[in-house]
Write a protein that holds these residues in place. Structure first.
Motif, short mmCIF file in Angstrom:
data_model
loop_
_atom_site.label_atom_id
_atom_site.label_comp_id
_atom_site.label_asym_id
_atom_site.label_seq_id
_atom_site.Cartn_x
_atom_site.Cartn_y
_atom_site.Cartn_z
N SER A 74 0.81 -1.22 0.00
CA SER A 74 0.00 0.00 0.00
C SER A 74 0.85 1.28 0.00
O SER A 74 0.40 2.32 -0.47
CB SER A 74 -1.02 0.01 1.15
OG SER A 74 -0.47 -0.44 2.33
N THR A 75 2.08 1.20 0.50
CA THR A 75 2.93 2.41 0.57
C THR A 75 3.02 3.13 -0.78
O THR A 75 2.80 4.34 -0.88
CB THR A 75 4.36 2.02 0.99
OG1 THR A 75 4.28 1.20 2.12
CG2 THR A 75 5.21 3.22 1.25
N GLY B 92 8.20 -6.95 -5.98
CA GLY B 92 8.45 -7.84 -4.85
C GLY B 92 8.57 -7.06 -3.55
O GLY B 92 8.98 -5.90 -3.55
N ASP C 61 10.51 -8.25 -1.24
CA ASP C 61 11.66 -8.92 -0.62
C ASP C 61 12.97 -8.15 -0.70
O ASP C 61 13.97 -8.61 -0.16
CB ASP C 61 11.85 -10.29 -1.28
CG ASP C 61 11.88 -10.21 -2.80
OD1 ASP C 61 11.48 -9.17 -3.35
OD2 ASP C 61 12.31 -11.19 -3.43
N ASP D 228 5.34 -3.20 7.11
CA ASP D 228 5.98 -4.06 8.11
C ASP D 228 6.40 -5.42 7.54
O ASP D 228 7.50 -5.90 7.79
CB ASP D 228 5.09 -4.26 9.33
CG ASP D 228 3.66 -4.52 8.96
OD1 ASP D 228 3.01 -3.61 8.44
OD2 ASP D 228 3.19 -5.65 9.16
N TYR E 134 10.72 -8.88 6.25
CA TYR E 134 11.17 -9.83 5.22
C TYR E 134 12.63 -9.55 4.86
O TYR E 134 13.46 -10.44 4.77
CB TYR E 134 10.28 -9.66 3.98
CG TYR E 134 10.36 -10.74 2.93
CD1 TYR E 134 11.57 -11.30 2.53
CD2 TYR E 134 9.21 -11.20 2.30
CE1 TYR E 134 11.63 -12.28 1.56
CE2 TYR E 134 9.26 -12.18 1.32
CZ TYR E 134 10.49 -12.71 0.96
OH TYR E 134 10.54 -13.67 -0.02
N GLY F 256 0.47 -6.31 9.60
CA GLY F 256 0.21 -7.35 8.59
C GLY F 256 0.18 -6.77 7.19
O GLY F 256 0.58 -5.63 6.96
N GLY F 257 -0.30 -7.57 6.27
CA GLY F 257 -0.38 -7.15 4.87
C GLY F 257 -1.69 -6.42 4.61
O GLY F 257 -2.64 -6.99 4.10
N ILE G 205 -2.60 -4.32 2.48
CA ILE G 205 -3.05 -4.17 1.09
C ILE G 205 -4.19 -5.13 0.77
O ILE G 205 -5.10 -4.82 0.00
CB ILE G 205 -1.87 -4.42 0.11
CG1 ILE G 205 -2.24 -4.10 -1.34
CG2 ILE G 205 -1.39 -5.85 0.14
CD1 ILE G 205 -2.18 -2.68 -1.66
N PHE G 206 -4.16 -6.29 1.40
CA PHE G 206 -5.17 -7.30 1.06
C PHE G 206 -6.56 -6.92 1.57
O PHE G 206 -7.54 -7.52 1.16
CB PHE G 206 -4.73 -8.68 1.57
CG PHE G 206 -3.42 -9.13 0.95
CD1 PHE G 206 -3.28 -9.23 -0.42
CD2 PHE G 206 -2.32 -9.43 1.75
CE1 PHE G 206 -2.08 -9.61 -0.99
CE2 PHE G 206 -1.12 -9.82 1.19
CZ PHE G 206 -0.99 -9.91 -0.19
C1 TPP Z 1 8.46 -11.50 -2.62
C2 TPP Z 1 6.99 -11.26 -2.54
N1 TPP Z 1 6.20 -12.12 -1.86
C3 TPP Z 1 4.87 -11.89 -1.76
C4 TPP Z 1 4.31 -10.80 -2.34
C5 TPP Z 1 2.81 -10.56 -2.24
N2 TPP Z 1 2.53 -9.39 -1.39
C6 TPP Z 1 2.22 -8.20 -1.92
S1 TPP Z 1 1.91 -7.04 -0.81
C7 TPP Z 1 2.15 -8.10 0.47
C8 TPP Z 1 1.95 -7.63 1.88
C9 TPP Z 1 2.90 -6.56 2.26
O1 TPP Z 1 2.64 -6.15 3.58
P1 TPP Z 1 3.32 -4.86 4.19
O2 TPP Z 1 4.70 -4.77 3.73
O3 TPP Z 1 3.13 -4.90 5.66
O4 TPP Z 1 2.54 -3.67 3.53
P2 TPP Z 1 0.99 -3.26 3.73
O5 TPP Z 1 0.21 -4.14 2.82
O6 TPP Z 1 0.62 -3.47 5.14
O7 TPP Z 1 0.95 -1.86 3.28
C10 TPP Z 1 2.49 -9.37 0.00
C11 TPP Z 1 2.76 -10.54 0.85
C12 TPP Z 1 5.17 -9.92 -3.05
N3 TPP Z 1 4.73 -8.81 -3.65
N4 TPP Z 1 6.49 -10.17 -3.11
#
Ligand code: TPP
Ligand code: MG
Length: 574
Positions: free
Chosen positions: A398-399, A422, A424, A447, A452, A475-476, A478-479
């Motif tokens: 989401s950032t 990614g 990562d 986060d 990660y 958590g994630g 964005i979902f």
């Molecule tokens: C290497 C990799 N694994 C999985 C994903 C799928 N993915 C996209 S966004 C996300 C969640 C990220 O969470 P966070 O960094 O906390 O950001 P927020 O969604 O809370 O803003 C994931 C797992 C990805 N983009 N890249």
């Protein structure tokens, strides 16, 4: 001292001949001859990073900052596999990483040797060129090796750069050294040529432009430079084109023709007024766009003509409307076309976009002003506080979406791993970039992405100019926004969402900051954030600093969705 291996000496010598000096070494024994030579000859700028995944991304950032190829070197086996994510990102952003992997000789592959996998063409989908060097026993083999190295390095330094891979089988002994200078190796020069539209093509494209009332230029992710700014500014003035360019396009256009927040504008376009925004002629260049709405809009309301500009001639039919590819640098295209005289008086189409942008930005300002503390408000506050002429690195998720919705950020360089999106390597990339850059470098990151890639902090190159804003929503998040995943009814759906999509956790970063020598600040409200930002960007702060911002995921979701609901209510009556 350098290794006695003569093909490694050749590699070092040719790197120097092609002005490639930056090296990231990952420890190992099989790559000993490379380490002995590159570090031992004293002519390279060598860094050491243990985690190959992080090292690859660090080198990616370094290469972006230096605007020059960077070499990454590792041992055999999974060490080499761990370079893959950065190589893929480099491929989709045209960044010249020179990946050098040490290997066993071919006769030992798959013979139950330790730390040994088949490394031939390991990154075949993500490199512009790859080779395995011969052993270095005979003069013919050495000529062959030098020829291959010249060829590979010329790809990396070409006008259409990208990652390349040199796999080097090495026989034992691996650690014999001599006190000798590097040999002089014959250099094969690659000559860059510049390409123009020929007379016939110029006439056709000029006619396309003359016929078009509504010209839209979309600039995707790119490093940007003053030359493209000037050429595009002139082109837009002459033709009345609108330029859609998110911050990641790094354009600094001086005319009133640029729309930096297309996602907001597109959120306001109803079926009824789609026609006035639909282009007749679309011209695209650069790499990825964050805005999904613009992709959806243009796929539904296709331009009559779509010209894509890409020096390597790539066919990118993103909007299912591609009619012409110009294999030339965008700057040259716009320079050539800006010379034409366009008979019609341009401007109405640009005005339509600018008026709408102006209106939605007012909604945005008003909305954000009264919105509760959340990732969106925090991100906006940070972006408004970053020093001018500094660098912003945007984490994925989401950032980056908040950032491209934030109007009025001026005088910054804006980067992010949007080649493959990614989560990562954003931290390692930002650390690599900041390590050789004088200005303040601010990474804004979620986060999951931060934890990660926490090994991005595990190196000796954290610059005092490094500022990390960690938006910790547990958590994630964005979902919660996409596909209404969080809104599916029923306990079972909710449990699946929380466990497997959101992946909730309660980790905090203070301990990591202290383990890796960063100063630590935190905030959980607008007022505390504003205060923390004063400290964060205080001119006399001379230590890498992490600012952890705690937000609530549900509030974040409501605030993000609320803005678009508001825009839709006004323009779409829903
Ligand atoms: C290497 C990799 N694994 C999985 C994903 C799928 N993915 C996209 S966004 C996300 C969640 C990220 O969470 P966070 O960094 O906390 O950001 P927020 O969604 O809370 O803003 C994931 C797992 C990805 N983009 N890249
Ligand atoms: Mg998060």
């Amino acid at each position: 001292m350098i290794s006695t291996k003569r093909h490694i000496q050749q590699l070092a010598s040719l790197l120097l001949s092609k002005n490639i000096f930056d090296i990231v070494l990952c420890p190992g024994s099989r790559n000993g001859p490379l380490i002995h030579t590159l570090a031992g000859c004293g002519q390279f700028d060598c860094r050491v990073i243990v985690d190959e995944r992080s090292a690859g991304y660090f080198a990616l950032g370094l290469s972006q900052a230096k605007q020059n190829p960077v070499v990454i070197v590792c041992s055999s086996g999974t060490a080499a596999v761990n370079f893959s994510p950065a190589v893929a990102e480099a491929f989709y952003q045209n960044i010249p990483l020179i990946v050098v992997t040490a290997d066993r000789p071919a006769y030992w592959i798959d013979q139950l040797e330790n730390q040994c996998i088949n490394q031939t063409n390991l990154y075949r989908n993500f490199v512009k060129h790859s080779c395995s060097l011969p052993l270095e026993a005979t003069d013919s083999q050495l000529w062959h090796a030098a020829r291959l190295i010249n060829d590979i390095l010329n790809t990396a330094v070409s006008d259409t750069p990208g990652p390349v891979h040199i796999n080097i089988p090495l026989e034992e002994p691996l650690h014999q050294t001599v006190d000798e200078p590097l040999p002089d190796i014959k250099v094969v020069e690659a000559t860059n040529t510049s390409i123009h539209l020929d007379e016939k093509a110029l006439a056709i494209v000029t006619e396309d432009i003359r016929k078009a009332d509504n010209i839209l230029v979309i600039a995707g992710q790119s490093p940007g430079n003053a030359e493209i700014d000037n050429a595009l500014t002139l082109f837009a003035q002459k033709t009345g084109a609108v330029v859609v360019a998110e911050y990641l396009a790094n354009l600094k256009l001086s005319v009133d023709c640029c729309c930096a927040c297309p996602e907001l504008v597109l959120g306001s376009i109803s079926h009824a007024d789609a026609a006035v925004f639909q282009p007749d002629l679309l011209i695209t260049f650069g790499r990825h766009l964050v805005s999904k709405r613009i992709r959806e809009f243009l796929r539904a309301h296709k331009p009559h003509t779509h010209i894509h500009l890409d020096a390597d001639g790539g066919h990118r039919d993103t909007y299912q409307a591609l009619t012409r590819v110009c294999a030339m640098p965008p700057k040259l295209f716009f320079e050539q076309l800006a010379e034409m005289q366009r008979p019609k008086s341009p401007g109405d189409y640009a005005k339509t976009w600018k008026h709408r942008e102006h209106d939605v930005l007012q909604i945005y300002q008003h909305y954000l002003y009264q919105a509760p503390f959340s990732d969106f408000t925090a991100c906006t506050r940070v972006l408004n506080a970053v020093p001018e002429h500094s660098v912003i690195h945007l984490g994925n998720s989401s950032t980056v979406r908040y950032a491209v919705l934030t109007p009025g950020i001026k005088g910054i360089t804006c980067l992010g791993n949007r080649g493959t999106s990614g989560i990562d390597g954003s931290l390692s990339t930002a650390v690599g970039y900041a390590s050789c850059h004088l200005q303040i470098n601010t990474l804004i990151i979620g986060d999951l992405s931060f934890f990660y890639d926490a090994n991005g902090l595990w190196n000796k190159y954290l610059g005092n100019n490094l500022r990390i804003v960690l938006l910790n929503n547990g958590g994630g998040n964005i979902f919660n926004f996409v596909e209404n995943l969080a809104d599916r009814p029923g306990d079972e759906n909710q449990a699946v969402f929380q466990n497997y999509f959101f992946a909730g956790h309660s980790a905090k970063a203070k301990g990591l900051a202290s383990a890796f020598g960063l100063a630590y600040l935190h905030a959980d409200s607008n007022s505390r954030l504003d205060k923390a930002l004063e400290e964060f960007y205080a001119p006399d702060r001379a230590v890498p600093t992490l600012l952890e911002v705690f937000t609530d995921a549900c509030t974040n979701t409501t605030v993000f969705k609320g803005l678009f609901s508001k825009i839709k209510r006004k323009y779409l009556n829903i």
